[in-house]
Design an enzyme around this catalytic site. Sequence first.
Site, mmCIF file in Angstrom:
data_model
loop_
_atom_site.group_PDB
_atom_site.id
_atom_site.type_symbol
_atom_site.label_atom_id
_atom_site.label_comp_id
_atom_site.label_asym_id
_atom_site.label_seq_id
_atom_site.Cartn_x
_atom_site.Cartn_y
_atom_site.Cartn_z
ATOM 1 C CG LEU A 54 14.065 -7.235 -11.824
ATOM 2 C CD1 LEU A 54 12.720 -6.532 -11.996
ATOM 3 C CD2 LEU A 54 13.956 -8.710 -12.187
ATOM 4 C CG ASP A 55 19.134 -8.109 -17.019
ATOM 5 O OD1 ASP A 55 19.913 -8.307 -16.080
ATOM 6 O OD2 ASP A 55 18.932 -8.933 -17.925
ATOM 7 N NE ARG A 56 19.733 -0.134 -19.881
ATOM 8 C CZ ARG A 56 20.563 0.142 -20.889
ATOM 9 N NH1 ARG A 56 21.507 1.042 -20.726
ATOM 10 N NH2 ARG A 56 20.451 -0.499 -22.034
ATOM 11 N NE ARG A 155 18.617 -9.173 -22.088
ATOM 12 C CZ ARG A 155 19.209 -8.015 -21.813
ATOM 13 N NH1 ARG A 155 19.390 -7.624 -20.563
ATOM 14 N NH2 ARG A 155 19.612 -7.235 -22.813
#
EC number: 5.4.99.-
Length: 209
Positions: A54-56, A155
């Site tokens: 997962l993205d930060r 996103r």
Amino acid sequence: MPRAWKVLHLDEQLIVLDKPSGLLSVPGRGDDKYDSLAVQVAADYPGARNVHRLDRDTSGVIVMAFDAETHRQLSRQFEQRETSKRYVAIVAGQVADDSGRIELPLRKDFDHPPRHMVDPELGKPAITDWQIETWLKDATRLALIPQTGRSHQLRVHLQAIGHPILGDPLYSPPEIKAAAPRLMLHAQELEITHPASGKRMRFTAPAPF
């Protein structure tokens, strides 16, 4: 190193966690980016290693494997789209329809790393289904069901249709980035087939926003 993550499921083959926003899934480049979910979990549960990321700034459900065979089988499920994922996001503006699909091919934005971008010619296929959860003042809460797993897919797709995610440091204009204390994107559900039992399992973590 603080332990802000939660264990949702644990057995001999795998561990499922609720990752907080702001924590890398795996170490990045440089000593300042070494601290990550992978490092912290492996310290407490030796042998655990990431199957996906997962993205930060994205929070939510993530699975790690304890052995090579479990890792191989789970990785194959992600690659062949045999998993099921559901996210929740709060986006800028009032989304007009009740549901829809975004089909926009994506690739790395080599001029502005680590960003990604829509590219109809060179991009890889990317599909996101979405549903309205509720309309808010000047914003909309959406359920997002990605059919592909491209980097930054949700996103970029939401930015591309004119509804960037609140708090997004990469894809939102300054006023939208400042409208929330974090990226308002959370991996709420993950469904996999357990490599050992063959049982279909669904893990959930309520959105913290």
